[in-house]
Design a protein around this motif. Sequence first.
Motif, PDB file in Angstrom:
ATOM      1  N   ALA A 162      36.588  44.044  42.645  1.00 35.58           N
ATOM      2  CA  ALA A 162      37.042  42.836  43.343  1.00 35.58           C
ATOM      3  C   ALA A 162      35.854  42.110  43.953  1.00 35.58           C
ATOM      4  O   ALA A 162      35.699  40.892  43.788  1.00 35.58           O
ATOM      5  N   TYR A 218      42.728  45.052  42.123  1.00 36.45           N
ATOM      6  CA  TYR A 218      41.508  44.297  42.392  1.00 36.45           C
ATOM      7  C   TYR A 218      41.819  42.814  42.557  1.00 36.45           C
ATOM      8  O   TYR A 218      41.165  42.123  43.346  1.00 36.45           O
ATOM      9  N   LYS A 219      42.843  42.331  41.860  1.00 34.11           N
ATOM     10  CA  LYS A 219      43.199  40.929  42.017  1.00 34.11           C
ATOM     11  C   LYS A 219      43.874  40.681  43.363  1.00 34.11           C
ATOM     12  O   LYS A 219      43.719  39.624  43.967  1.00 34.11           O
ATOM     13  N   GLN A 220      44.640  41.654  43.816  1.00 29.43           N
ATOM     14  CA  GLN A 220      45.271  41.514  45.123  1.00 29.43           C
ATOM     15  C   GLN A 220      44.211  41.417  46.207  1.00 29.43           C
ATOM     16  O   GLN A 220      44.342  40.640  47.157  1.00 29.43           O
ATOM     17  N   GLU A 269      33.731  40.300  41.321  1.00 29.67           N
ATOM     18  CA  GLU A 269      34.268  39.017  40.851  1.00 29.67           C
ATOM     19  C   GLU A 269      34.069  37.940  41.898  1.00 29.67           C
ATOM     20  O   GLU A 269      33.751  36.793  41.572  1.00 29.67           O
ATOM     21  N   VAL A 280      50.700  42.889  40.030  1.00 29.00           N
ATOM     22  CA  VAL A 280      49.371  42.303  40.152  1.00 29.00           C
ATOM     23  C   VAL A 280      48.368  43.430  40.360  1.00 29.00           C
ATOM     24  O   VAL A 280      48.558  44.271  41.231  1.00 29.00           O
TER      25      VAL A 280
END
Lengths: 134, 134
Positions: B64, B22-24, B67, B19
């Motif tokens: 992150a 930035y999604k974490q 978003e 993953v």
Amino acid sequence: MTDIGLKRLEFSLDAKSGVPYYKQIILQVEMAIADRRLGQGDQLPTVRSLAVDLQINPNTVARAYNELEIRGIVTTQQGTGTFISDKQIELDHVKREQMLTEITRAFITKANSYGFTIDELIDYLQEIGPEYER
Amino acid sequence: MTDIGLKRLEFSLDAKSGVPYYKQIILQVEMAIADRRLGQGDQLPTVRSLAVDLQINPNTVARAYNELEIRGIVTTQQGTGTFISDKQIELDHVKREQMLTEITRAFITKANSYGFTIDELIDYLQEIGPEYER
DNA sequence: ATTATTGTACTAATGGTTTAGTACAATAGG
DNA sequence: CCTATTGTACTAAACCATTAGTACAATAAT
């Protein structure tokens, strides 16, 4: 080619959506199962025929079917075809429970970050539930 | 650096998970909101400090946060920091409804393809609901 | 057996995603 | 103002996901 009883499924791809072809196929199979156009034992189009239909490479269709098989949603047999499997048999109780936990928690977390409460989610599910009834 | 009241948040990254970083980060913020370690007005770590903490580039943290801002979850102000926004104010009623529909339908479709019925989902939500209560 | 039908393996090309390097710009606060 | 602090822009490199090309392998049907 004899008609072996394939249900009339309308697959279609949207090249501009940004969603990969193989994922679009997976989604459409999932949706077909959800609203009962597909059920246990039904055959999916063959890798080749669907590839020709959608004008894409057979491997792309195969990839979609592979993922569906990994998830236990379909069963494939070379020389025969790909079929909707019986998940109540294929998935044992423990794995079923784990899956339920996993997808539900992801759902709650995401909904929560948008400010939705559990109660709102339950209400909404009860509201639209009938559309998905079996 | 004066302590401006940042809550103690333990961010951590798993490089092997596949993953993206930035999604974490996004996920960990969402989860912190879900279980109330973060609430309206709380400040997130600064782009720089979190980047140092996690030993990654500031732009990755910034991405992150960006978003999260696009989703209306946080508000950023240069020179000041990034803060949890008040979604009940930020998102109007129509968009809220659309979001609820979108994420719920995706959830149902996926669950359905694994053989779960709406009733099972509702039952399970009611069962684990208390863990997420506000 | 032979042939048609089915899915599969392997490779490579493309293109997008992700991350970092570096420098910049806006705001806050003295 | 001036400086520290905050987020941002731009670029490039590395990586990975996706798709297609081509050939192969397993099964079914005759």
